[in-house]
Write a protein that holds these residues in place. Structure first.
Motif, PDB file in Angstrom:
ATOM      1  N   TYR A  39      43.871  71.844  -1.194  1.00 19.37           N
ATOM      2  CA  TYR A  39      42.498  71.550  -0.782  1.00 19.37           C
ATOM      3  C   TYR A  39      41.650  71.472  -2.052  1.00 19.37           C
ATOM      4  O   TYR A  39      41.667  72.394  -2.870  1.00 19.37           O
ATOM      5  CB  TYR A  39      41.936  72.664   0.095  1.00 19.37           C
ATOM      6  CG  TYR A  39      42.587  72.825   1.439  1.00 19.37           C
ATOM      7  CD1 TYR A  39      42.132  72.125   2.558  1.00 19.37           C
ATOM      8  CD2 TYR A  39      43.659  73.713   1.608  1.00 19.37           C
ATOM      9  CE1 TYR A  39      42.723  72.294   3.800  1.00 19.37           C
ATOM     10  CE2 TYR A  39      44.254  73.884   2.845  1.00 19.37           C
ATOM     11  CZ  TYR A  39      43.787  73.171   3.941  1.00 19.37           C
ATOM     12  OH  TYR A  39      44.370  73.351   5.160  1.00 19.37           O
ATOM     13  N   GLU A  51      47.841  74.867  -0.275  1.00 21.83           N
ATOM     14  CA  GLU A  51      47.883  74.802   1.185  1.00 21.83           C
ATOM     15  C   GLU A  51      48.273  76.134   1.807  1.00 21.83           C
ATOM     16  O   GLU A  51      47.747  76.516   2.863  1.00 21.83           O
ATOM     17  CB  GLU A  51      48.877  73.722   1.618  1.00 21.83           C
ATOM     18  CG  GLU A  51      49.042  73.594   3.128  1.00 21.83           C
ATOM     19  CD  GLU A  51      50.079  72.548   3.505  1.00 21.83           C
ATOM     20  OE1 GLU A  51      50.035  72.078   4.647  1.00 21.83           O
ATOM     21  OE2 GLU A  51      50.915  72.192   2.650  1.00 21.83           O
ATOM     22  N   GLU A  83      45.600  79.186   3.116  1.00 15.40           N
ATOM     23  CA  GLU A  83      44.584  78.858   4.113  1.00 15.40           C
ATOM     24  C   GLU A  83      43.821  80.097   4.571  1.00 15.40           C
ATOM     25  O   GLU A  83      42.732  79.997   5.142  1.00 15.40           O
ATOM     26  CB  GLU A  83      45.226  78.148   5.307  1.00 15.40           C
ATOM     27  CG  GLU A  83      45.750  76.753   4.962  1.00 15.40           C
ATOM     28  CD  GLU A  83      46.470  76.094   6.124  1.00 15.40           C
ATOM     29  OE1 GLU A  83      46.987  76.831   6.983  1.00 15.40           O
ATOM     30  OE2 GLU A  83      46.508  74.852   6.168  1.00 15.40           O
ATOM     31  N   PRO A  94      44.854  69.548   4.000  1.00 15.52           N
ATOM     32  CA  PRO A  94      44.857  69.424   2.541  1.00 15.52           C
ATOM     33  C   PRO A  94      44.637  67.975   2.135  1.00 15.52           C
ATOM     34  O   PRO A  94      45.180  67.062   2.750  1.00 15.52           O
ATOM     35  CB  PRO A  94      46.264  69.909   2.152  1.00 15.52           C
ATOM     36  CG  PRO A  94      46.693  70.778   3.289  1.00 15.52           C
ATOM     37  CD  PRO A  94      46.108  70.149   4.507  1.00 15.52           C
TER      38      PRO A  94
END
Length: 272
Positions: free
Chosen positions: A133, A240, A243, A263
């Motif tokens: 991200y 990722e 999270e 992502p």
């Protein structure tokens, strides 16, 4: 006249600056890194009728990785197959380096909506190996930090790949040595972070520890460094598999281009 691909030269800079000015609404980093990439080697341009209309770069990273970056085509010459010509050329160059045992794989990263590049890569045998991200936050009041270094891999909370701007390094001892030579590594209130120098890459920040407390503590130091290099936001690549940090990071003011729906930065790899 047929286009030719050749090594970039100093006198190509005006053409590079023009391509950068017309890419990503003028925010492309290509012109800023041109001289450093020229010195590093494996920077190629596509020339048509005396004008440079495209670029591509292959950077040797630790663990025998050939990193693909800088693939650009002047907007006036897009949709004419020149991107594929450059892509095919750099794949061939990668194979030559593999035959000489300099690299054993090609890798690159891209935004997940870059459909054309992703389709082209998958067709050529690349596969997704990591996703991140891309998160951003406005700056706050800054505070100075101290120069530091990476002492061991235990300091870093990254399993497969370590973000370095839009490059991603294998998590291995060679990468740590590479980062200690190249990255701007800082320490602030017991926590460390690093970023890529602006003449080399996009300077996203990489906190050593992926903890809410670490991120929060480092905000003033990262803000100071961002201002120092002319940036107006703190940019971070979040793996990722972390999270669990999304909600706490939202509370700290971080945002994501897709509102964290998925992502949005993909890392691809092709073994040679």
């Amino acid at each position: 006249m047929k286009p030719i691909i050749r090594l970039a030269r100093k006198e190509d800079k005006p053409f590079i600056e023009e391509i950068a000015r017309l890419t990503w609404e003028g925010e492309d980093y290509l012109a800023r890194v041109f001289e450093n990439w020229l010195k590093d080697g494996n920077l190629y341009v596509l020339e048509l009728e005396g004008k440079v209309i495209g670029t591509t770069k292959l950077t040797i990273l630790p663990d025998k990785v050939g990193w693909l970056e800088g693939l650009r085509v002047h907007p006036n010459y897009q949709k004419r197959g020149f991107g594929r010509v450059l892509h095919n050329f750099i794949l061939k160059k990668g194979k030559e380096l593999a035959e000489n045992d300099i690299i054993n794989a090609l890798e690159f990263s891209t935004y997940f909506l870059n459909k054309e590049s992703i389709a082209m890569a998958k067709k050529d045998g690349f596969r997704t190996v990591e996703r991140f991200y891309y998160i951003q936050r406005p700056l706050e009041e800054g505070e100075k930090s101290k120069l530091s270094k990476i002492d061991s891999s235990d300091e870093l909370d990254y399993k497969g790949y370590i973000p370095y701007g839009w490059k991603f390094l294998h998590s291995c001892e060679e990468s740590l040595e590479w980062l200690n030579r190249k990255a701007e590594i800082r320490k602030y209130k017991g926590y460390k972070f690093f970023y890529a120098l602006v003449h080399e890459n996009e300077p996203a920040f990489t906190p050593f520890k992926l903890l809410t407390e670490s991120m929060k503590t480092l905000l003033p130091a990262m803000s100071f460094e961002a201002r120092k290099i002319g940036y107006d936001s703190i940019d971070i690549m979040l793996p990722e598999d972390r999270e669990d940090l999304i909600e706490p990071l939202k509370e700290l003011g971080f945002k994501n281009w897709t509102d964290f729906k998925e992502p949005d930065v993909l890392v691809f790899r092709k073994e040679l």
